[in-house]
Write an enzyme that holds these catalytic residues in place. Structure first.
Site, PDB file in Angstrom:
ATOM      1  N   SER A 160     -65.003   7.253  53.794  1.00 43.37           N
ATOM      2  CA  SER A 160     -64.197   8.454  54.036  1.00 43.37           C
ATOM      3  C   SER A 160     -64.835   9.248  55.159  1.00 43.37           C
ATOM      4  O   SER A 160     -65.987   9.703  55.040  1.00 43.37           O
ATOM      5  CB  SER A 160     -64.145   9.317  52.776  1.00 43.37           C
ATOM      6  OG  SER A 160     -63.732  10.628  53.130  1.00 43.37           O
TER       7      SER A 160
ATOM      8  N   HIS B  84     -60.830   5.637  55.215  1.00 47.99           N
ATOM      9  CA  HIS B  84     -60.135   6.662  54.431  1.00 47.99           C
ATOM     10  C   HIS B  84     -60.093   7.972  55.210  1.00 47.99           C
ATOM     11  O   HIS B  84     -61.132   8.480  55.653  1.00 47.99           O
ATOM     12  CB  HIS B  84     -60.899   6.839  53.117  1.00 47.99           C
ATOM     13  CG  HIS B  84     -60.239   7.727  52.113  1.00 47.99           C
ATOM     14  ND1 HIS B  84     -59.237   7.297  51.268  1.00 47.99           N
ATOM     15  CD2 HIS B  84     -60.464   9.024  51.787  1.00 47.99           C
ATOM     16  CE1 HIS B  84     -58.873   8.285  50.472  1.00 47.99           C
ATOM     17  NE2 HIS B  84     -59.597   9.354  50.765  1.00 47.99           N
TER      18      HIS B  84
ATOM     19  N   ASP C  69     -58.882  11.870  55.055  1.00 52.55           N
ATOM     20  CA  ASP C  69     -58.496  12.950  54.142  1.00 52.55           C
ATOM     21  C   ASP C  69     -57.746  14.043  54.896  1.00 52.55           C
ATOM     22  O   ASP C  69     -58.315  14.731  55.738  1.00 52.55           O
ATOM     23  CB  ASP C  69     -59.747  13.544  53.480  1.00 52.55           C
ATOM     24  CG  ASP C  69     -60.323  12.604  52.445  1.00 52.55           C
ATOM     25  OD1 ASP C  69     -59.576  12.219  51.535  1.00 52.55           O
ATOM     26  OD2 ASP C  69     -61.505  12.243  52.560  1.00 52.55           O
TER      27      ASP C  69
ATOM     28  N   MET D 192     -55.844  17.507  54.693  1.00 54.42           N
ATOM     29  CA  MET D 192     -55.763  18.697  53.825  1.00 54.42           C
ATOM     30  C   MET D 192     -55.074  19.834  54.563  1.00 54.42           C
ATOM     31  O   MET D 192     -55.323  20.041  55.747  1.00 54.42           O
ATOM     32  CB  MET D 192     -57.171  19.148  53.429  1.00 54.42           C
ATOM     33  CG  MET D 192     -58.010  18.061  52.790  1.00 54.42           C
ATOM     34  SD  MET D 192     -59.584  18.727  52.221  1.00 54.42           S
ATOM     35  CE  MET D 192     -60.418  17.198  51.759  1.00 54.42           C
TER      36      MET D 192
ATOM     37  N   HIS E 104     -54.976   9.800  52.918  1.00 49.46           N
ATOM     38  CA  HIS E 104     -54.880  10.471  51.623  1.00 49.46           C
ATOM     39  C   HIS E 104     -54.338  11.866  51.890  1.00 49.46           C
ATOM     40  O   HIS E 104     -55.064  12.734  52.376  1.00 49.46           O
ATOM     41  CB  HIS E 104     -56.290  10.482  51.004  1.00 49.46           C
ATOM     42  CG  HIS E 104     -56.419  11.293  49.760  1.00 49.46           C
ATOM     43  ND1 HIS E 104     -57.650  11.625  49.227  1.00 49.46           N
ATOM     44  CD2 HIS E 104     -55.495  11.823  48.924  1.00 49.46           C
ATOM     45  CE1 HIS E 104     -57.468  12.334  48.118  1.00 49.46           C
ATOM     46  NE2 HIS E 104     -56.175  12.473  47.922  1.00 49.46           N
TER      47      HIS E 104
ATOM     48  N   MET F  59     -53.402  15.343  51.053  1.00 45.11           N
ATOM     49  CA  MET F  59     -53.575  16.446  50.100  1.00 45.11           C
ATOM     50  C   MET F  59     -52.808  17.623  50.667  1.00 45.11           C
ATOM     51  O   MET F  59     -53.385  18.628  51.125  1.00 45.11           O
ATOM     52  CB  MET F  59     -55.076  16.761  49.937  1.00 45.11           C
ATOM     53  CG  MET F  59     -55.807  15.689  49.141  1.00 45.11           C
ATOM     54  SD  MET F  59     -57.590  15.711  49.418  1.00 45.11           S
ATOM     55  CE  MET F  59     -57.686  14.639  50.840  1.00 45.11           C
TER      56      MET F  59
ATOM     57  N   MET G   6     -58.633  10.236  41.426  1.00 46.65           N
ATOM     58  CA  MET G   6     -59.606  11.225  41.916  1.00 46.65           C
ATOM     59  C   MET G   6     -60.681  11.425  40.854  1.00 46.65           C
ATOM     60  O   MET G   6     -60.378  11.760  39.701  1.00 46.65           O
ATOM     61  CB  MET G   6     -58.927  12.580  42.185  1.00 46.65           C
ATOM     62  CG  MET G   6     -58.044  12.641  43.409  1.00 46.65           C
ATOM     63  SD  MET G   6     -58.774  12.094  44.960  1.00 46.65           S
ATOM     64  CE  MET G   6     -60.184  13.197  45.135  1.00 46.65           C
TER      65      MET G   6
ATOM     66  N   GLY H 254     -60.571  18.269  47.815  1.00 43.97           N
ATOM     67  CA  GLY H 254     -60.783  19.404  48.717  1.00 43.97           C
ATOM     68  C   GLY H 254     -62.093  19.335  49.489  1.00 43.97           C
ATOM     69  O   GLY H 254     -62.167  19.811  50.608  1.00 43.97           O
ATOM     70  N   PHE H 255     -63.086  18.717  48.892  1.00 43.94           N
ATOM     71  CA  PHE H 255     -64.408  18.720  49.534  1.00 43.94           C
ATOM     72  C   PHE H 255     -65.153  17.424  49.279  1.00 43.94           C
ATOM     73  O   PHE H 255     -64.975  16.801  48.224  1.00 43.94           O
ATOM     74  CB  PHE H 255     -65.245  19.891  49.000  1.00 43.94           C
ATOM     75  CG  PHE H 255     -64.576  21.214  49.188  1.00 43.94           C
ATOM     76  CD1 PHE H 255     -64.674  21.899  50.404  1.00 43.94           C
ATOM     77  CD2 PHE H 255     -63.793  21.763  48.172  1.00 43.94           C
ATOM     78  CE1 PHE H 255     -64.015  23.106  50.598  1.00 43.94           C
ATOM     79  CE2 PHE H 255     -63.130  22.969  48.362  1.00 43.94           C
ATOM     80  CZ  PHE H 255     -63.241  23.644  49.566  1.00 43.94           C
ATOM     81  N   GLY H 256     -66.006  17.060  50.225  1.00 40.57           N
ATOM     82  CA  GLY H 256     -66.898  15.929  50.018  1.00 40.57           C
ATOM     83  C   GLY H 256     -68.134  16.384  49.257  1.00 40.57           C
ATOM     84  O   GLY H 256     -68.374  17.588  49.071  1.00 40.57           O
TER      85      GLY H 256
ATOM     86  N   ASP I  71     -61.981   7.823  44.218  1.00 37.51           N
ATOM     87  CA  ASP I  71     -62.358   8.731  45.306  1.00 37.51           C
ATOM     88  C   ASP I  71     -63.070   9.957  44.743  1.00 37.51           C
ATOM     89  O   ASP I  71     -62.468  10.720  43.983  1.00 37.51           O
ATOM     90  CB  ASP I  71     -61.084   9.143  46.054  1.00 37.51           C
ATOM     91  CG  ASP I  71     -61.341  10.007  47.276  1.00 37.51           C
ATOM     92  OD1 ASP I  71     -62.510  10.228  47.641  1.00 37.51           O
ATOM     93  OD2 ASP I  71     -60.344  10.462  47.873  1.00 37.51           O
ATOM     94  N   GLY I  72     -64.326  10.119  45.152  1.00 35.41           N
ATOM     95  CA  GLY I  72     -65.069  11.329  44.778  1.00 35.41           C
ATOM     96  C   GLY I  72     -66.346  11.015  44.028  1.00 35.41           C
ATOM     97  O   GLY I  72     -66.307  10.457  42.933  1.00 35.41           O
TER      98      GLY I  72
HETATM   99  C1  DX5 Z   1     -62.135  14.818  48.530  1.00 35.10           C
HETATM  100  C2  DX5 Z   1     -61.731  13.630  49.344  1.00 35.10           C
HETATM  101  C3  DX5 Z   1     -62.679  12.500  49.349  1.00 35.10           C
HETATM  102  C4  DX5 Z   1     -64.043  12.821  49.859  1.00 35.10           C
HETATM  103  C5  DX5 Z   1     -64.986  12.110  48.958  1.00 35.10           C
HETATM  104  O1  DX5 Z   1     -61.050  15.663  48.414  1.00 35.10           O
HETATM  105  O2  DX5 Z   1     -60.490  13.116  48.879  1.00 35.10           O
HETATM  106  O3  DX5 Z   1     -62.141  11.379  50.049  1.00 35.10           O
HETATM  107  O4  DX5 Z   1     -64.305  12.422  51.172  1.00 35.10           O
HETATM  108  O5  DX5 Z   1     -66.251  12.502  49.296  1.00 35.10           O
HETATM  109  P1  DX5 Z   1     -67.548  12.060  48.526  1.00 35.10           P
HETATM  110  O6  DX5 Z   1     -67.616  10.560  48.585  1.00 35.10           O
HETATM  111  O7  DX5 Z   1     -68.590  12.738  49.302  1.00 35.10           O
HETATM  112  O8  DX5 Z   1     -67.419  12.577  47.104  1.00 35.10           O
HETATM  113 ZN    ZN Z   2     -59.801  11.191  49.771  1.00 34.24          ZN
END
Ligand code: DX5
Ligand code: ZN
Length: 221
Positions: free
Chosen positions: A7, A32, A34, A36, A65, A67, A136, A141-143, A174-175
């Site tokens: 991602s 991937h 993301d 948002m 993806h 969002m 999920m 929303g965040f990594g 994912d996550g």
């Molecule tokens: C979060 C994203 C993920 C994110 C995962 O909303 O959908 O794709 O990049 O990040 P990690 O692997 O750091 O949890």
């Molecule tokens: Zn994602």
């Protein structure tokens, strides 16, 4: 077969082409992306123009993806940009069946995403339409967030449902997929492993991708 899906959310956005190339050398096979919108999730990232640039930078499938609210409005733009897979949130779609048909009608592989609080059972009837289901394992929303443990039960439930219905869609997670969770995630039945922070969070994406994929393959046996 288990695949690593880096991602780019945790990559250096000023060096995306290099970061993707490194993740690919490390064994990543799908990228991937993301997307948002600041409404469906409390963060803003990127959209079709960046996807169009990524399309020129890699031959790997781009897994977008979404969002975002009202995904139907933007699906044609993602198709034009060169997206290959597009997944939409169950929670963001008022007419999910129509949205999945729209994605497929634009020549892309449709996927559906479930937030942690959404039960697997609610998508039972549309499963024949999807190429992948994304579970999920953090709130989107965040990594770099902590893996939510009950996601493992949802992956197992989805795998059970797939067998019961005789379907072939792929199971993506994912996550929080990292060294401390990857083994359990794979053993629960996930095949497409999205990883942001674990690949791009600490430099040397090639090495981190390879290490994570090796661990995943060992867990798959
Ligand atoms: C979060 C994203 C993920 C994110 C995962 O909303 O959908 O794709 O990049 O990040 P990690 O692997 O750091 O949890
Ligand atoms: Zn994602």
């Amino acid at each position: 077969m288990v695949e690593l899906v880096p991602s780019i959310l945790s990559a250096d956005f000023a060096r995306l082409a290099e970061e993707i190339a490194a993740a690919e050398r490390g064994g990543g096979t799908v990228i991937h992306v993301d997307v948002m919108d600041g409404h469906f999730v409390p963060n803003i990232t990127i959209g079709p123009p960046v996807v169009a640039s990524l399309r020129k930078a890699t031959k790997l499938p781009l897994d977008c993806h979404l969002m975002i609210e009202n995904p139907d409005e933007f699906i044609p733009a993602f198709a034009d940009a060169g997206a290959n897979w597009v997944s939409v949130h169950y929670e963001a779609c008022r007419h999910l069946h129509r949205t999945l048909e729209l994605i497929a009608s634009h020549g892309m592989k449709p996927g559906v995403v479930l937030n942690p609080a959404t039960r697997v059972e609610v998508i039972r009837d549309i499963l024949p339409m999807v190429h992948h289901v994304l579970i999920m394992s953090v709130n989107p929303g965040f990594g770099g967030q902590k893996f939510i443990e009950f996601s493992l039960d949802k992956i197992r439930e989805l795998a059970r449902l797939r067998a019961e219905l005789g379907l072939r869609f792929r199971i993506e997670v994912d996550g929080g997929v990292a060294h401390d969770t990857v083994e359990r995630v794979v053993q629960a039945g996930a095949e497409l492993l999205v990883a942001g922070n674990a690949v791009f969070g600490a430099g040397d994406a090639e090495r981190h991708a390879r290490d994570l994929l090796d661990a995943a393959k060992r867990a798959a046996g």
